[in-house]
Design an enzyme around this catalytic site. Structure first.
Site, short mmCIF file in Angstrom:
data_model
loop_
_atom_site.label_atom_id
_atom_site.label_comp_id
_atom_site.label_asym_id
_atom_site.label_seq_id
_atom_site.Cartn_x
_atom_site.Cartn_y
_atom_site.Cartn_z
N ILE A 183 -9.01 15.01 -9.43
CA ILE A 183 -9.60 13.80 -8.84
C ILE A 183 -9.57 13.83 -7.30
CG2 ILE A 183 -8.87 12.43 -10.86
CD1 ILE A 183 -7.24 10.70 -8.76
N LYS A 184 -8.84 14.77 -6.71
CA LYS A 184 -8.71 14.77 -5.25
C LYS A 184 -10.00 15.29 -4.59
CE LYS A 184 -4.78 12.97 -5.94
NZ LYS A 184 -3.44 13.45 -6.16
N ASN A 185 -10.09 15.22 -3.25
CA ASN A 185 -11.39 15.48 -2.59
C ASN A 185 -11.90 16.90 -2.77
OD1 ASN A 185 -10.69 12.90 -1.77
ND2 ASN A 185 -11.80 13.10 0.16
#
Ligand SMILES: *Cc1c(COP(=O)(O)O)cnc(C)c1O
Length: 382
Positions: A183-185
């Site tokens: 889910i991180k960038n």
């Protein structure tokens, strides 16, 4: 209103054919664990953030474990926001040290130096603020506070790859821990990065992430390696990021600027839409100059009609996914049992903790996806 036909997840990783080609090339190469591709990814992280040293690992949690292992002894205290992912507290507990939960600013949900200072005792060793949702904390304030009380500042930068504070990327100065969870960038499926300008801490992280050996296996088996097993200088764990995943990281990093630009454009659309929905309270931006990575778009629901959880269920019925970042650390059963008084000094965390949720935000989202989210929210509140 018409309900969109397909479910819109809260987050989808931005994987393209270049990413897939980068991973399959490693799978075909004859060397799939940590080696040249991991070193290449570390160099790319240093080039992107300006960090002097970067160590890639199997998770952000692993990165914090390596850092905390090097710096903490039993009985030490670590001041961290209660509004964080629970791994920050878990690592401290596992080392026999104590997490001290700090409140956050009600508008940004960032821990501030002013809120942290009264919690400092003679046992405090580390300040661990979180660059929450992709906005930077007041780093000048935290650096001054750390200096004044002789503390170590470690930045939880899980949300902050691409964030900048007063013109400097997070990771350039000090020690920052990034996460590469899906889910991180940017993502390596699972992964993390410790970026640090402290050479001793860097060496300690490198050792602890690989059995307590001062060299990677790569140094041992490659042509220029010595071929002999280096000795263990202290017991360590096994947190090295394999080349299969590191190659994905290097490929993802090339797209970071484009990803974050799209996230920013989407967040702007949400901001405009919520300006006239009084029940939906977005976060405010911190007052100092910064670049926001827009990792999360967090809002608080302030409605007499709905609890947060009932509202999220209604959105799910309308095919809109959401997330909760976070269930405050002190409300998890283990921590609520062990630190029952923590809740008394966390009014802002408690207020937002009951009302917050994260809306869908990922680079492949379309403008029409944003409209679907906004319509579903308006329709539910009507
Ligand atoms: C994701 C996250 C972490 C942990 O990262 P992992 O890579 O999942 O171990 C730590 N802190 C915060 C605030 C996070 O959101």
């Amino acid at each position: 209103m018409s309900i969109r036909p397909d479910f819109l997840p809260f987050s989808v990783p931005g994987i393209d054919e270049d990413d897939i080609a980068a991973v399959t090339a490693v799978l075909r190469s004859g060397w799939i664990t940590t080696g040249a591709r991991a070193a290449e990814f570390e160099a790319a992280v240093c080039a992107c953030t300006g960090a002097a040293n970067a160590c890639v690992l199997t998770s952000g949690t692993a990165g914090w474990h390596c850092v905390a292992q090097a710096l903490l002894k039993p009985g030490d205290e670590v001041i961290m926001p209660a509004m964080t992912w629970i791994s920050d507290a878990n690592v401290v507990e596992l080392l026999g040290a104590t997490p001290v939960f700090c409140d956050v600013d009600p508008d940004t949900l960032l821990m501030t130096p002013e809120l942290a200072e009264p919690l400092i005792t003679e046992k405090t060793r580390i300040l661990l603020p979180v660059h929450y949702a992709g906005a930077p904390v007041d780093l000048d304030g935290f650096r001054a506070l750390a200096k004044k009380h002789n503390l170590i500042l470690i930045e939880d930068a899980a949300h902050a790859i691409g964030t900048a504070y007063k013109g400097a990327p997070i990771g350039k100065t000090g020690t920052a821990i990034f996460s590469l969870h899906p889910i991180k960038n940017i993502t390596t499926a699972e992964g993390g990065i410790v970026a640090t300008d402290d050479p001793d801490l860097f060496a300690a992280v490198k050792r602890f992430k690989f059995h307590g050996i001062a060299k990677d296996a790569w140094d041992r088996y490659s042509k220029k390696g010595s071929g002999t097993v280096s000795g263990v200088v202290e017991p360590g764990l096994k947190y090295n990021l394999p080349d299969t995943l590191a190659a994905l990281g290097t490929s993802q990093l090339k797209k970071l600027d484009a990803f974050n630009a799209r996230r920013t454009a989407l967040a702007d659309q949400y901001d405009a839409a919520f300006a006239d929905i009084p029940e939906i309270l977005p976060l405010k931006a911190p007052p100092y100059p910064h670049v926001h990575a827009h990792h999360l778009y967090v809002v608080r629901l302030d409605s007499p009609k709905y609890t947060r959880d009932a509202f999220l269920a209604a959105l799910r019925e309308k095919n809109i996914g959401t997330g909760i970042h976070f269930k405050p650390a002190h409300t998890h059963p283990y921590y609520a049992d062990k630190y029952p008084d923590a809740t008394n000094h966390l009014p802002n965390t408690n207020w937002s903790g009951d009302r917050l949720f994260s809306l869908p935000l990922f680079p492949a989202m379309t403008d029409s996806d944003i409209q679907d989210v906004v319509s579903a929210i308006k329709d539910t509140l009507a």
